[in-house]
Scaffold this motif. Structure first.
Motif, mmCIF file in Angstrom:
data_model
loop_
_atom_site.group_PDB
_atom_site.id
_atom_site.type_symbol
_atom_site.label_atom_id
_atom_site.label_comp_id
_atom_site.label_asym_id
_atom_site.label_seq_id
_atom_site.Cartn_x
_atom_site.Cartn_y
_atom_site.Cartn_z
ATOM 1 N N SER A 97 9.530 -8.649 14.162
ATOM 2 C CA SER A 97 8.544 -8.262 13.159
ATOM 3 C C SER A 97 7.789 -9.506 12.706
ATOM 4 O O SER A 97 8.110 -10.618 13.115
ATOM 5 N N GLY A 98 6.834 -9.293 11.805
ATOM 6 C CA GLY A 98 6.035 -10.389 11.286
ATOM 7 C C GLY A 98 6.691 -11.151 10.163
ATOM 8 O O GLY A 98 6.005 -11.872 9.438
ATOM 9 N N ALA A 99 8.006 -11.015 10.000
ATOM 10 C CA ALA A 99 8.761 -11.733 8.963
ATOM 11 C C ALA A 99 8.125 -11.546 7.594
ATOM 12 O O ALA A 99 7.994 -12.488 6.814
ATOM 13 N N THR A 100 7.756 -10.322 7.318
ATOM 14 C CA THR A 100 6.973 -10.061 6.110
ATOM 15 C C THR A 100 7.620 -8.979 5.251
ATOM 16 O O THR A 100 8.708 -8.482 5.559
ATOM 17 N N VAL A 101 6.942 -8.624 4.181
ATOM 18 C CA VAL A 101 7.419 -7.595 3.262
ATOM 19 C C VAL A 101 6.965 -6.226 3.756
ATOM 20 O O VAL A 101 6.354 -6.095 4.812
ATOM 21 N N GLY A 102 7.247 -5.199 2.971
ATOM 22 C CA GLY A 102 6.781 -3.860 3.292
ATOM 23 C C GLY A 102 7.564 -3.201 4.410
ATOM 24 O O GLY A 102 8.776 -3.404 4.552
ATOM 25 N N LEU A 103 6.889 -2.413 5.226
ATOM 26 C CA LEU A 103 7.557 -1.624 6.258
ATOM 27 C C LEU A 103 8.270 -2.470 7.309
ATOM 28 O O LEU A 103 9.390 -2.126 7.708
ATOM 29 N N TYR A 161 9.732 -5.259 6.796
ATOM 30 C CA TYR A 161 10.942 -5.711 6.107
ATOM 31 C C TYR A 161 12.001 -4.613 6.122
ATOM 32 O O TYR A 161 13.174 -4.873 6.423
ATOM 33 N N PHE A 162 11.600 -3.389 5.790
ATOM 34 C CA PHE A 162 12.562 -2.281 5.771
ATOM 35 C C PHE A 162 13.130 -2.008 7.160
ATOM 36 O O PHE A 162 14.309 -1.683 7.303
ATOM 37 N N ALA A 163 12.310 -2.161 8.187
ATOM 38 C CA ALA A 163 12.809 -1.996 9.558
ATOM 39 C C ALA A 163 13.821 -3.075 9.896
ATOM 40 O O ALA A 163 14.883 -2.801 10.479
ATOM 41 N N GLY A 167 0.804 -1.218 0.000
ATOM 42 C CA GLY A 167 0.000 0.000 0.000
ATOM 43 C C GLY A 167 0.837 1.268 0.000
ATOM 44 O O GLY A 167 2.075 1.225 -0.040
ATOM 45 N N ALA A 168 0.148 2.380 0.056
ATOM 46 C CA ALA A 168 0.780 3.690 -0.108
ATOM 47 C C ALA A 168 1.838 3.989 0.937
ATOM 48 O O ALA A 168 2.858 4.617 0.639
ATOM 49 N N THR A 169 1.639 3.562 2.186
ATOM 50 C CA THR A 169 2.595 3.926 3.237
ATOM 51 C C THR A 169 3.933 3.206 3.091
ATOM 52 O O THR A 169 4.929 3.664 3.638
ATOM 53 N N VAL A 170 3.959 2.097 2.354
ATOM 54 C CA VAL A 170 5.231 1.407 2.137
ATOM 55 C C VAL A 170 6.156 2.289 1.309
ATOM 56 O O VAL A 170 7.332 2.483 1.648
ATOM 57 N N ALA A 171 5.621 2.837 0.229
ATOM 58 C CA ALA A 171 6.431 3.698 -0.627
ATOM 59 C C ALA A 171 6.835 4.983 0.082
ATOM 60 O O ALA A 171 7.980 5.436 -0.024
ATOM 61 N N SER A 172 5.919 5.561 0.853
ATOM 62 C CA SER A 172 6.199 6.864 1.461
ATOM 63 C C SER A 172 7.013 6.779 2.747
ATOM 64 O O SER A 172 7.671 7.749 3.130
ATOM 65 N N SER A 173 6.998 5.632 3.434
ATOM 66 C CA SER A 173 7.629 5.562 4.757
ATOM 67 C C SER A 173 8.693 4.483 4.914
ATOM 68 O O SER A 173 9.109 4.175 6.032
ATOM 69 N N SER A 174 9.163 3.922 3.794
ATOM 70 C CA SER A 174 10.182 2.862 3.882
ATOM 71 C C SER A 174 11.473 3.365 4.526
ATOM 72 O O SER A 174 12.102 2.652 5.319
#
Length: 197
Positions: A49-55, A57-59, A23-30
């Motif tokens: 973390s939830g061992a997942t993609v997106g935010l 993952y970046f953390a 979603g949008a927050t992944v691009a804006s807040s990675s």
């Protein structure tokens, strides 16, 4: 005699980063998520973390890039299921706990296994993790300005008025938010820190 602050052995906390997988927050807040991960690692704590993609993952990537430890809690029952069925990453985790609890159960297990949680951006899954953490009386950091769930939480807290509202910490600066959250954890664990000194 009470030991001085510098004599106390530091505790290692597990700090969960919750955020949108898409979603949008992944691009804006990675980049913000990476900064949070780096701050957790530089402070000497473990990022969960939830061992997942997106935010998340970046953390986790930020924590690893800073030389820290990252532990993922997967909804899958095995590495094969993690990679094939859920199509989740494995490269930024020192250890993956294969919960076998699907997403909803994984969220609860992740929150209960962490000492605190930080919400960055996010959607419904992040709201689930936040409310679960708050109900479990865990300190909750909220990175304002990261969009999504994080920016809606202040309004929800105001309207719903939970008894644990004092456990929610708001900040727009990733490093300062992590520092403030650790200060809360240190205060909560003061007796244990004194025993270890």
């Amino acid at each position: 005699m009470t030991p001085s602050e510098s004599d106390k052995r530091p505790l290692t906390y597990s700090i969960c980063v919750s955020g949108a997988a898409a979603g949008a927050t992944v691009a804006s807040s990675s980049k913000l998520a990476e900064e949070v991960g780096r701050a957790v690692a530089k402070a000497g704590h473990v990022l969960t973390s939830g061992a997942t993609v997106g935010l998340p993952y970046f953390a986790a990537k930020g924590a690893k890039d800073a030389g820290g430890m990252s532990i993922g809690f997967s909804p899958a029952v095995s590495l094969r299921e993690h990679l094939r069925k859920y199509r989740l990453p494995h490269d930024v985790f020192d250890f993956i706990n294969f919960t076998g609890l699907n997403y909803v159960g994984r969220d609860l297990y992740l929150v209960q296994s962490s000492d605190a949680i930080i919400t960055i951006g996010g959607r419904f899954g992040s709201l689930h993790e936040f409310t679960s953490a708050l109900e479990a009386h865990k300190p909750c950091g909220v990175l304002l300005g990261s969009g999504g769930t994080a920016d809606r939480i202040p309004e929800l807290i105001k309207v719903l008025d939970p008894a644990q509202a004092h456990l929610v910490i708001y900040d727009e600066d990733p490093e300062r938010l992590v520092k403030r959250l650790i200060e809360v954890l240190d205060h909560e664990h003061e007796d244990i820190r004194e025993d270890l000194a």
